[in-house]
Design an enzyme around this catalytic site. Structure first.
Site, PDB file in Angstrom:
ATOM      1  N   LYS A 110       0.796  -1.235   0.000  1.00  0.00           N
ATOM      2  CA  LYS A 110       0.000   0.000   0.000  1.00  0.00           C
ATOM      3  C   LYS A 110       0.829   1.287   0.000  1.00  0.00           C
ATOM      4  O   LYS A 110       0.375   2.346   0.431  1.00  0.00           O
ATOM      5  CB  LYS A 110      -0.996   0.048   1.180  1.00  0.00           C
ATOM      6  N   HIS A 142       7.217  -7.187  -2.160  1.00  0.00           N
ATOM      7  CA  HIS A 142       6.915  -6.545  -0.876  1.00  0.00           C
ATOM      8  C   HIS A 142       7.843  -7.097   0.207  1.00  0.00           C
ATOM      9  O   HIS A 142       7.691  -6.763   1.378  1.00  0.00           O
ATOM     10  CB  HIS A 142       5.489  -6.896  -0.433  1.00  0.00           C
ATOM     11  N   SER A 156      -4.647   3.070   3.991  1.00  0.00           N
ATOM     12  CA  SER A 156      -4.835   2.375   2.720  1.00  0.00           C
ATOM     13  C   SER A 156      -4.968   0.862   2.946  1.00  0.00           C
ATOM     14  O   SER A 156      -5.853   0.208   2.390  1.00  0.00           O
ATOM     15  CB  SER A 156      -3.647   2.697   1.810  1.00  0.00           C
TER      16      SER A 156
HETATM   17  P1  A3P Z   1      -4.919   4.747  -1.338  1.00  0.00           P
HETATM   18  O1  A3P Z   1      -5.547   3.517  -0.787  1.00  0.00           O
HETATM   19  O2  A3P Z   1      -4.435   5.682  -0.261  1.00  0.00           O
HETATM   20  O3  A3P Z   1      -5.769   5.445  -2.344  1.00  0.00           O
HETATM   21  P2  A3P Z   1      -0.071  -0.477  -3.645  1.00  0.00           P
HETATM   22  O4  A3P Z   1       0.026  -0.407  -5.122  1.00  0.00           O
HETATM   23  O5  A3P Z   1       1.245  -0.567  -2.942  1.00  0.00           O
HETATM   24  O6  A3P Z   1      -1.048  -1.514  -3.207  1.00  0.00           O
HETATM   25  O7  A3P Z   1      -0.636   0.934  -3.141  1.00  0.00           O
HETATM   26  C1  A3P Z   1      -1.960   1.317  -3.392  1.00  0.00           C
HETATM   27  C2  A3P Z   1      -2.074   2.797  -3.081  1.00  0.00           C
HETATM   28  O8  A3P Z   1      -1.394   3.547  -4.098  1.00  0.00           O
HETATM   29  C3  A3P Z   1      -3.525   3.266  -3.067  1.00  0.00           C
HETATM   30  O9  A3P Z   1      -3.579   4.316  -2.113  1.00  0.00           O
HETATM   31  C4  A3P Z   1      -3.677   3.791  -4.503  1.00  0.00           C
HETATM   32  O10 A3P Z   1      -4.735   4.689  -4.670  1.00  0.00           O
HETATM   33  C5  A3P Z   1      -2.318   4.464  -4.678  1.00  0.00           C
HETATM   34  N1  A3P Z   1      -1.968   4.673  -6.095  1.00  0.00           N
HETATM   35  C6  A3P Z   1      -1.921   3.760  -7.084  1.00  0.00           C
HETATM   36  N2  A3P Z   1      -1.603   4.338  -8.263  1.00  0.00           N
HETATM   37  C7  A3P Z   1      -1.458   5.656  -8.002  1.00  0.00           C
HETATM   38  C8  A3P Z   1      -1.155   6.795  -8.815  1.00  0.00           C
HETATM   39  N3  A3P Z   1      -0.961   6.684 -10.124  1.00  0.00           N
HETATM   40  N4  A3P Z   1      -1.083   7.998  -8.211  1.00  0.00           N
HETATM   41  C9  A3P Z   1      -1.283   8.124  -6.890  1.00  0.00           C
HETATM   42  N5  A3P Z   1      -1.586   7.095  -6.058  1.00  0.00           N
HETATM   43  C10 A3P Z   1      -1.672   5.872  -6.615  1.00  0.00           C
END
Ligand code: A3P
Length: 286
Positions: free
Chosen positions: A45, A100, A130
């Site tokens: 996240k 991860h 998140s």
């Molecule tokens: P939120 O839940 O705060 O919206 P991961 O890919 O490590 O699982 O992380 C997911 C988080 O990254 C989510 O955060 C998601 O919305 C955010 N995220 C993914 N792509 C993104 C982008 N292009 N710009 C900003 N945030 C992004």
């Protein structure tokens, strides 16, 4: 209610649906990193999908054809998952991979290779929020309960992939290596264009101004949200209940402020300071 199926490896919890102890042992001891590998390392996240998209676009000089037509997990496989390992073993070099994993479970072959590591970190309070929302939709893991309950689970590290603090501290030990690059979700948010430029320099990849613009445009939250190869829609039903949560949720910095009370935030700060004592790095969230 989906069955809860954890496995524990070296004291760390994992979702047993798509991980196995055999794969962890193979990965740590036998998997060979190659000098031209690029591995994105991200605590859950913290921007895993975002960095995978950025790296995919950089690899193709900003051309979105690949990101629009091939699933993110096939472009940048998660090596700790069973499917990801299969994909990584067949991947024609130079490979792009993602993980991860905490440092202690990462392939030992890294220590003798020139493989490039990009570590993306995020404000742990935003990671908590998140992960809390995502955990409600994930299959195989315990329901997170209330945010107050999950805050304690997060702070004591009994979440999948273990403690955020241990993850950061373990990987930060690598920060003086020439083949290690540290960046934060907050820097990507603040100035994606210059962040892409820095990543390109680390990778030794030259992109012209239009190509960088295209990376920035196609890795934006809105573009990724609309791309079914990258927006989480491709996460199999056996892993995630898509009616209960979305990967592309808000994509902002500081969402924790709408979730944590002042008292909970201070409690978090206290545990953070205890755990990060001695870490001589200033982060955007400090
Ligand atoms: P939120 O839940 O705060 O919206 P991961 O890919 O490590 O699982 O992380 C997911 C988080 O990254 C989510 O955060 C998601 O919305 C955010 N995220 C993914 N792509 C993104 C982008 N292009 N710009 C900003 N945030 C992004």
């Amino acid at each position: 209610m989906a069955e809860v199926t954890y496995l524990t490896h070296k004291g760390i919890l994992f979702n047993a649906i798509y991980h196995s102890v055999e794969n962890f042992i193979f990965l740590e001891n036998e998997f060979q990193l190659l000098d031209d590998d690029v591995v994105s390392v991200v605590y859950p996240k913290s921007g895993t999908h975002w960095m995978a998209e950025i790296l995919s676009l950089i690899r193709h000089d900003g051309d979105p054809t690949w990101t629009n037509s091939v699933k993110l997990v096939d472009r940048v496989p998660w090596i700790e998952t069973l499917e990801g390992m299969e994909c990584a073993l067949k991947y024609p070099p130079p490979r792009l991979m993602s993980t991860h994993l905490p440092f202690q479970l990462f392939p030992k072959s890294f220590l003798h290779s020139k493989a490039k590591i990009i570590y993306t970190a995020r404000n742990p309070k935003d990671v908590l929020v998140s992960l809390y929302h995502f955990a409600k939709a994930m299959k195989g893991v315990k329901h997170p309960g209330s945010l107050e309950e999950f805050l304690e689970t997060f702070l004591n590290g009994t979440v999948i992939f273990g403690s955020w603090f241990d993850h950061m501290k373990g990987w930060l030990e690598m920060r003086n290596r020439a083949n290690f690059f540290f960046i934060t979700y907050e820097e990507l948010q603040k100035d994606l264009r210059s962040s892409v430029g820095r990543i390109c320099r680390f990778l030794g990849k030259e992109l012209n101004s239009q190509q960088i613009d295209s990376v920035v445009e196609n890795a934006s939250f809105q573009k990724m949200k609309g791309n079914k190869q990258s927006n989480g829609a491709q996460i199999p039903e056996m892993i995630m209940d898509h009616t209960k949560g979305k990967l592309m949720r808000k994509g902002i910095c500081g969402d924790w402020k709408t979730h944590l009370t002042v008292a909970k935030s201070e409690h978090f700060d206290h545990v953070y300071q205890e755990n990060m004592r001695g870490v001589k790095v200033t982060f955007p969230w400090d």
